[in-house]
Scaffold this active site. Structure first.
Site, short mmCIF file in Angstrom:
data_model
loop_
_atom_site.label_atom_id
_atom_site.label_comp_id
_atom_site.label_asym_id
_atom_site.label_seq_id
_atom_site.Cartn_x
_atom_site.Cartn_y
_atom_site.Cartn_z
N TYR A 73 -10.45 -10.18 -7.30
CA TYR A 73 -9.61 -10.31 -8.48
C TYR A 73 -9.92 -11.56 -9.30
CZ TYR A 73 -6.84 -6.85 -5.98
OH TYR A 73 -6.43 -5.73 -5.31
N ARG A 89 0.84 -1.20 0.00
CA ARG A 89 0.00 0.00 0.00
C ARG A 89 0.88 1.25 0.00
NH1 ARG A 89 -2.32 -3.51 3.88
NH2 ARG A 89 -4.43 -4.24 3.31
N HIS A 128 -4.64 -9.02 3.35
CA HIS A 128 -6.10 -9.01 3.49
C HIS A 128 -6.51 -9.82 4.72
CE1 HIS A 128 -6.86 -8.14 -1.06
NE2 HIS A 128 -6.57 -7.05 -0.37
N LYS A 147 -2.47 -2.98 7.78
CA LYS A 147 -3.71 -2.64 8.49
C LYS A 147 -3.84 -3.50 9.74
CE LYS A 147 -6.64 -0.84 4.79
NZ LYS A 147 -7.93 -1.00 4.06
N HIS A 191 -2.56 2.63 -5.92
CA HIS A 191 -3.37 1.44 -5.65
C HIS A 191 -3.63 0.65 -6.93
CE1 HIS A 191 -5.22 -0.31 -2.11
NE2 HIS A 191 -6.19 -0.77 -2.87
N ARG A 250 -1.01 -1.82 -7.11
CA ARG A 250 -1.29 -2.93 -6.19
C ARG A 250 -2.27 -3.92 -6.84
NH1 ARG A 250 -1.66 -4.44 -0.61
NH2 ARG A 250 -3.78 -4.87 0.11
#
Length: 279
Positions: A261, A138, A252, A160, A226, A229
Site C-alpha cells: 500500500y 476479511r 499480516h 489466518k 477485499h 479491505r
C-alpha cells in the site's frame, strides 16, 4: 501412493494438524482436483517434471500468474512433505515456482464508500459495507462474527494461521449495527443474516451484496469485499497512520505484505514532484 492419497495425507497430517485456515484447506482441495483432472490419479513415484510443466501450462490458460503460483506452491508443499517421509517422488526443490506478479490494489475513496452505503437497498447491506471498510477485516472473518462480539467499537477475530487480532469500527458503523440488530426478529447468533432464510450469510451472498451496492453507486471499478479491505488500509495510510500498526490491524504475518500500500499513498513523492517539476 497415488496423487490423491498424498494430498489427503498432507491435509490430515499438516494442514488440519496445525489448525490452518478453511481457505487454505479449500485451496489445497482445489489444487488436488485440478492436478488429477489434468494428469490423472497416477502413482506419485511416476510424476515427472515434464508432467508438472504440462500441468503448469494448462493452469496458465485463463488464470492469473499469481493464481498459478499458488497451485504450484501447494504441489511443492505436498512433495516436500513426501520427501521428508522418504516416499518416492520427485524432489520438491526441482519444481520451479513462477515469480509473483506485482499488483496494484484497487481501492475506493471515503466518498465512494459513503455513496455505496447511501445507495444500499437495506440497513443490513449498509452495515456490512461500513463494517468491512471501517475494520479492514476479511470476508471469512465477517461471516464468522456473532451478535454481541463487537463491544465499545472493538472486537477480536481469528485470522489466518488461527491467530487472534484486535479490530475496531467507527461511529457510523456502530450506529448502523445498532439500528440493524434492533430491526431483526430472528434468533440467529450470526451478526449478519440472509433476509430470506434468517441464517448466517455466505461468501457469495456478501460478494453479491457489495457488487450490487457498487453498481447502484455508479462506481466504474470492480468492487469486492477485499476492495473495501484495501480501501481501509489506503485511507489509514493517507491519514499518516503508522505502517506497523496497520500491519497488525490487517493481520499480516510480515510487514512486507503491508508495504504493497505504500506506493499508493506516498505523499512525499508527490510533494517532491510538485515542488521540483516545472512546465
Amino acid at each position: 501412493m497415488r496423487l490423491s492419497e498424498a494430498f489427503d495425507m498432507y491435509l490430515e497430517d499438516y494442514i488440519r494438524a496445525t489448525n490452518q485456515s478453511v481457505r487454505t484447506e479449500e485451496t489445497h482441495e482445489a489444487c488436488k482436483k485440478l492436478i488429477i483432472k489434468s494428469l490423472g490419479d497416477k502413482e506419485l513415484s511416476q510424476l515427472s517434471l515434464l508432467d508438472v510443466r504440462e500441468w503448469r501450462k494448462e493452469l496458465s490458460k485463463g488464470r492469473r500468474p499469481n493464481s498459478v503460483r499458488v497451485y504450484i506452491l501447494r504441489l511443492r508443499a505436498v512433495l516436500r512433505y513426501c520427501n521428508i517421509r522418504d516416499i518416492p517422488c520427485i524432489k520438491s526443490d526441482l519444481v520451479p515456482v513462477p515469480k509473483r506478479e506485482a499488483t496494484v490494489p484497487v481501492f475506493l475513496t471515503e466518498q465512494e464508500v459513503t455513496r455505496m452505503i447511501e445507495c444500499s437497498t437495506s440497513l443490513r447491506n449498509a452495515f456490512v459495507i461500513s463494517l468491512l471498510y471501517s475494520s479492514g477485516i476479511r470476508l471469512s472473518e465477517l461471516i464468522a462474527l456473532n451478535r454481541g462480539q463487537i463491544v465499545d467499537k472493538r472486537f477480536t477475530v481469528i485470522g489466518k494461521g488461527r491467530k487472534p487480532r484486535l479490530c475496531f469500527i467507527d461511529d457510523r458503523t456502530e450506529l448502523l449495527m445498532n439500528m440493524y440488530l434492533a430491526s431483526r426478529k430472528d434468533h440467529s447468533d450470526a451478526l449478519v443474516v440472509s433476509h430470506e432464510y434468517k441464517r448466517r450469510m455466505t461468501a457469495t451472498n456478501i460478494q453479491l451484496l457489495v457488487r450490487n451496492s457498487a453498481s447502484k453507486a455508479c462506481l466504474d471499478k470492480k468492487v469486492t469485499p477485499h476492495t473495501l479491505r484495501h480501501s481501509f488500509a489506503t485511507n489509514f495510510l493517507k491519514n499518516n497512520g503508522n505502517m506497523r500498526y496497520l500491519s497488525a490491524m490487517l493481520g499480516h504475518a510480515s510487514l512486507d505484505t503491508t508495504m504493497m500500500y505504500a506506493h499508493v499513498v506516498d505523499s512525499d513523492l508527490q510533494d517532491q514532484y510538485q515542488k521540483y517539476h516545472t512546465i
